[in-house]
Design a protein around this motif. Structure first.
Motif, short mmCIF file in Angstrom:
data_model
loop_
_atom_site.label_atom_id
_atom_site.label_comp_id
_atom_site.label_asym_id
_atom_site.label_seq_id
_atom_site.Cartn_x
_atom_site.Cartn_y
_atom_site.Cartn_z
N MET A 437 31.58 30.87 46.69
CA MET A 437 32.81 31.60 47.01
C MET A 437 32.54 32.65 48.09
O MET A 437 33.38 32.91 48.94
N GLU A 671 41.72 36.99 33.78
CA GLU A 671 41.43 37.65 35.06
C GLU A 671 41.77 39.14 35.01
O GLU A 671 41.10 39.96 35.64
N ALA A 675 39.13 42.08 35.86
CA ALA A 675 39.38 43.10 36.89
C ALA A 675 39.26 44.50 36.30
O ALA A 675 38.65 45.39 36.91
N ASP A 716 39.97 43.60 46.38
CA ASP A 716 40.60 42.46 45.74
C ASP A 716 39.50 41.72 44.98
O ASP A 716 38.49 41.33 45.56
N ILE A 717 39.69 41.53 43.71
CA ILE A 717 38.65 40.89 42.89
C ILE A 717 38.95 39.39 42.80
O ILE A 717 40.02 38.99 42.36
N GLU A 718 38.00 38.60 43.29
CA GLU A 718 38.17 37.14 43.33
C GLU A 718 37.49 36.54 42.10
O GLU A 718 36.35 36.89 41.80
N VAL A 719 38.18 35.64 41.43
CA VAL A 719 37.66 35.11 40.18
C VAL A 719 37.59 33.59 40.23
O VAL A 719 38.56 32.92 40.59
N THR B 141 43.76 47.88 34.15
CA THR B 141 43.96 46.70 35.01
C THR B 141 43.00 46.62 36.18
O THR B 141 42.91 45.57 36.82
N GLY B 142 42.31 47.72 36.49
CA GLY B 142 41.54 47.73 37.73
C GLY B 142 42.44 47.64 38.95
O GLY B 142 41.97 47.34 40.04
N ARG B 144 44.31 45.53 40.07
CA ARG B 144 44.48 44.23 40.74
C ARG B 144 45.93 43.76 40.61
O ARG B 144 46.60 43.45 41.61
N PRO B 159 46.82 37.78 47.71
CA PRO B 159 45.68 36.88 47.86
C PRO B 159 45.86 35.65 46.98
O PRO B 159 46.35 35.74 45.85
N ASN B 161 43.78 33.91 45.41
CA ASN B 161 42.96 33.82 44.21
C ASN B 161 43.44 34.80 43.14
O ASN B 161 42.86 35.83 42.89
#
Lengths: 782, 168
Positions: A437, A671, A675, A716-719, B141-142, B144, B159, B161
């Motif tokens: 990723m 998710e 996060a 932005d946290i990608e999972v 939640t952080g 996000r 985004p 994702n």
């Protein structure tokens, strides 16, 4: 990223949360929202010194203030305590148990042991008057030098708890291991490091709060509380007051976060329970303010970890010794230490031939230690940073050294050297997915280009295996009590203590999936000891696994009974029936069908139409015990950072998580948990630092001093998801804590990578701008 | 101390007259006297933003104001920014769709802040949104889901994702 297991109608779907409209429109019901007729309000007088003997307490001026109804000191409340211990931890040694609690009293006795120690409890008509009265109480304290810092606590002959013989709370000596010593003596390389985490605290946005009413005429003790576990608080309150447990009722409506801090009843809350029991006249409410929360609510993380690794020239792990030092403050929640757990799970995702763990937890004159999201996570903090330190010592890429040691699919089932058994974990797969990723090669190019311009970019990796849903003692099981009412709707009562985990949605998802009804026809009832079964509440990444398992089992039992009734009515075999959207029909003959709304009245009202011998009604219970003592989930975190060489400020460029929590109930919720945990972990490295001065004064008692992350600071946290089913019938693995476990070492490793060419090798949190600038300047001068 | 004063407020379109001590916070008057408990008190020192309400059109912290200071004002709380027909306003709906809340305690502050902000700034950039959100703290939640909700409500791209919520 797609998972490899197909989703059901509800399980596996990103179902929008059923609780959201209420919470979004301001119609949640948190404990401070509850107003009862005649309710009075509590304020505490707290110690403003960390250690000293109480010479005198003068409450006369406060008592004379109009609106003040009662004032209690330790002398009033402490002698009335029956017992003060927690079901989850078991009784103390003097009552036949094994848990070494600190000497707990609701209010300070003859001395104070930290700044914030509650000394006096005031009951008044409103909080303004109660706080006025608190200002009028005069407490004279003979101040003594505070014991601050674990090394001081070990060296001094003074005691945090007077009359005790040591400041050590719990000790797990490093095991004797002559063959390990020989192994280390003969190893090609042996490296030692000391890592440390600064103190951080949970910071639920809703501080602690409790309302207690002892109705002396009825004999009931009624409690409304911000708690993760109503069962735990019911039992604790009964033991404290002597009110029989079945006459104690605890209600938790909406709870505004906890992260471990609201699991066990603390001394302040116990004082309110004891005061209400003594006072009797009216309900009393205590709502903690933020200063109290940051000063007196239990805190986490202050840990020092000494690690020694033996490795080959190729970076293959030969063995490790690890010792955990924990500063557990004066009155830790439970017994404070998590070294036993940390040692057991230290091998994590790697094939260590041997690990010798030990630990020592030490009392100091500071706020007690709390369970904080992944309370044992110091093992991952140390292990994952150590992997990078070793890699750089040997000149191996940190990713490559992980590949050489990580557990692969063909190693499974794998038993670690600490006897933990993994059946379905994917540390290698998540590592590769996360790296893909990111596109490591592209980042390395960018990093090199940036470095040529004097810019500081870094890449960090951390892998961990999470011992979710730990099952021992009261944690071993959860129950679902399910009933379908006359109209075919379903109520499921559980012992969960939802405080943000989305259980009002995910439990109905599981029930609707396995019962075969519509989700809007299922209601979760929890947080009320009168309707909910006994259980440990919500914490320890357990609810999807254990409560979810109970909900699924009950739904299948309910479905079985409904199908039997319908088959009997339709003169078909139960094996030929299918259930969809609340309708039972004969497979291939949709015209032969009965909705739940027609089956339920038969069960309650028409015994003659039931299959012969069947019990009337539609109520089932299921108590679920997970297959093992641990349900292992895992993840790999990868992040990239840029550090400003002028300011020392770290900016996170990308943050990637590849995780495996088994069969996902709701990927959106999964998710969300990731996060939230990641950002708490980021906070613990870059921003949060609960510091004390040498006299034990806390220096971060407002949100202007104790900094938690805000929106502009988070990436932005990608999972990505890898799905392998947990052993057992549900396939669910717990994952609530993992984000907070791996994020700190992942981020620290990225910072290390960005700065190592300058000679900077960080080992201690926080890694804020001032710390990084200091290290960069020191490296330059060296 | 006990000299109470009359404070007149129009809250969510309804006129109220309360008799309170001059030192009583607007947040406490809303919660205790008017039973509008959606306005949450998270820090009482103006840092967390959970108590954000609109006073005469401006988003303010109800824990930093005495009720008497806003005598005669129009106050809108989280209850008041919610449509009365059982639906949610665009930012509230985006919060549900993007999983912008977990425990829900900080949520009313975010809802009032962003509803007010987006009314005043219909075309923000991504950075503008993050700055606008920076006055509210969330621990679950952080951010996000909250950032994605703000993007959605502002018509900015989210985004790819991110698992979005779906109706059932």
């Amino acid at each position: 990223m797609a998972s490899t297991i197909s989703a059901g109608r509800y399980v596996g779907q990103a179902v929008k949360r059923l609780e959201d409209p209420r919470l979004l429109s301001g119609h949640g019901r948190y404990v401070d929202d509850v107003q009862l007729p005649g309710m009075l309000h509590v304020a505490f007088v707290r110690s403003n010194v960390a250690r000293g003997t109480i010479v005198s307490i003068d409450t006369s001026a406060a008592l004379a203030l109009p609106g003040v109804r009662a004032i209690y000191t330790g002398a009033d409340l402490n002698p009335r305590v029956g017992m003060f211990w927690h079901t989850m931890m078991g009784p103390p040694p003097e009552l036949g148990g094994q848990t070494p609690y600190a000497p707990l009293t609701p209010l300070a006795g003859g001395d104070v042991r930290f700044v914030g120690d509650p000394i006096v409890l005031i009951i008044a008509e409103n909080r303004y008057i109660a706080e006025d009265a608190a200002d009028l109480v005069e407490v004279e304290i003979d101040v003594q030098q505070a014991i601050v810092g674990w090394e001081t606590a070990i060296d001094t002959d003074q005691r945090v708890h007077p009359g005790t013989t040591t400041n050590v709370g719990q000790e797990f000596p490093l095991p004797e291991g002559p063959e390990v010593d020989a192994l280390f003596a003969g190893a090609p390389h042996v490296f030692t490091r000391r890592f440390s985490q600064c103190r951080a605290t949970n910071v639920p946005m809703e501080p602690r709060g409790i309302i207690v009413h002892y109705d002396q005429y009825v004999g009931d003790l009624q409690i409304w509380a911000a708690t993760q576990s109503v069962s735990e608080w019911k039992a604790t309150s009964s033991r404290l007051t002597g009110v029989p447990e079945h006459r104690v009722k605890v209600v938790a409506n909406d709870v505004g976060g906890g992260f471990g801090q609201k699991m066990m009843m603390t001394r302040d809350e116990a004082a309110v329970v004891m005061a209400a029991h003594l006072f009797g006249e009216a309900p009393i409410k205590w709502t903690e303010d933020r200063r109290e929360s940051l000063m007196a609510a239990n805190q986490g993380r202050e840990e020092i970890i000494d690690v020694t690794f033996a490795v080959t020239d190729e970076g293959v792990l030969l063995g490790a010794k690890v010792f955990f030092w924990e500063d557990i403050g004066a009155y830790p929640a439970s017994a404070g230490s998590t070294a036993g757990m940390a040692g057991a799970v230290f091998p994590g995702p790697y094939k260590f031939p041997v690990v010798l763990p030990g630990g020592s937890s030490v009392y100091t004159n500071t706020v007690g230690k709390a369970a904080y999201r992944g309370p044992w996570m110091m093992e991952t903090v140390a292990r994952e940073q150590m992997m990078d330190h070793i890699a750089y010592e040997l000149g191996i890429d940190p990713i490559e050294i992980r590949r050489r040691n990580v557990i692969h699919a063909d190693d499974l089932p794998y038993t670690t050297c600490t006897t933990m058994v993994y059946e379905s974990v994917t540390p290698s797969e998540t590592l590769e997915q996360a790296l893909e990723m990111l596109d490591v090669a592209a980042f390395r190019t960018m990093q090199a280009d940036a470095r040529a311009e004097g810019r500081l970019l870094g890449l960090g990796v951390a892998i961990y295996i999470e011992p979710s849903a730990v099952a021992f003692g009261i944690l071993s099981s959860d129950q679902a009590i399910m009933r379908m009412d006359n109209s075919g709707k379903v109520i499921v009562a559980m012992s969960t203590g939802n405080h943000g985990q989305s259980l009002e949605t995910t439990i109905p998802q599981i029930v609707a999936e396995h019962l075969g009804c519509n989700i809007e026809d299922v209601l979760l009832v929890q947080g009320n000891t009168e309707s909910s079964p006994t259980g440990p509440g919500t914490g320890g990444s357990r609810s999807a696994v254990v409560a979810g398992g109970a909900a699924m089992t009950a739904a299948l039992k309910m479905k079985d009974k409904i199908v039997q009734i319908a088959a009997h009515m339709l003169e078909a075999s139960p094996d030929d029936m299918e259930v969809t959207a609340g309708v039972v029909s004969v497979k291939g003959t949709p015209a032969k069908a009965l909705p739940f709304a027609m089956i339920a009245p038969i069960a309650y009202q028409m015994p003659e139409m039931l299959p012969p011998g069947m019990e009337m009604g539609l109520e089932v219970t299921a108590r679920f015990q997970p297959a093992g003592q641990y349900t292992w989930s895992n993840a790999t975190h990868v992040c990239t950072v840029e550090i400003d060489p002028e300011t020392g400020m770290t900016k996170i460029l990308r943050y990637i998580v590849s995780e495996d929590c088994g069969r996902m109930v709701n990927p959106m919720v999964v998710e969300g948990q990731i996060a939230g945990g990641v950002v708490q972990g980021i906070g613990g490295v870059l921003f949060e630092n609960m510091i004390y001065d040498e006299d034990g004064n806390p220096l971060a008692t407002t949100f202007l001093d104790y900094l938690i992350p805000t929106a502009p600071e988070v990436p932005d946290i990608e999972v990505g998801h890898i799905v392998t089913l947990a052993p057992g019938q549900t396939g669910f693995k717990g994952m609530g804590e993992g984000g907070a476990i791996a994020a700190p070492p992942c981020l620290a490793n990225a910072i290390h990578d960005a700065l190592r060419h300058l000679g900077v090798h960080p080992t201690a949190f926080p890694l804020g701008p001032s710390q990084l600038l200091t290290m960069m300047n020191e490296a330059k001068q060296a | 101390m006990s000299d109470e004063v009359v404070v007149k407020l129009n809250v969510n379109g309804r006129d109220h007259k309360v008799l309170v001590e001059p030192r009583k916070l607007l947040s406490d008057v809303l919660r205790e006297d008017l039973h509008l408990t959606g306005t949450h008190v998270g820090c009482e020192h103006g840092a967390c933003g959970a108590c954000t309400v609109m006073v005469d059109g401006a988003a303010v912290r109800a824990c930093l104001l005495f009720a008497v200071q806003v005598d005669g004002s129009k106050v809108v709380t989280v209850e008041g920014v919610t449509p009365t027909d059982g639906t949610l306003n665009p930012f509230q709906q985006a919060m549900q769709d993007c999983h912008g809340l977990q425990c829900g305690f900080c949520t009313p502050g975010f809802v009032v802040s962003m509803t007010s902000y987006l009314d005043d700034n219909p075309n923000p950039t991504d950075d503008d949104l993050k700055i606008a959100l920076s006055g509210n703290l969330c621990r679950c939640t952080g951010y996000r889901g909250i950032i994605n909700a703000a993007r959605t409500a502002a018509g900015l791209p989210v985004p790819a994702n991110a698992a979005d919520g779906s109706d059932h």
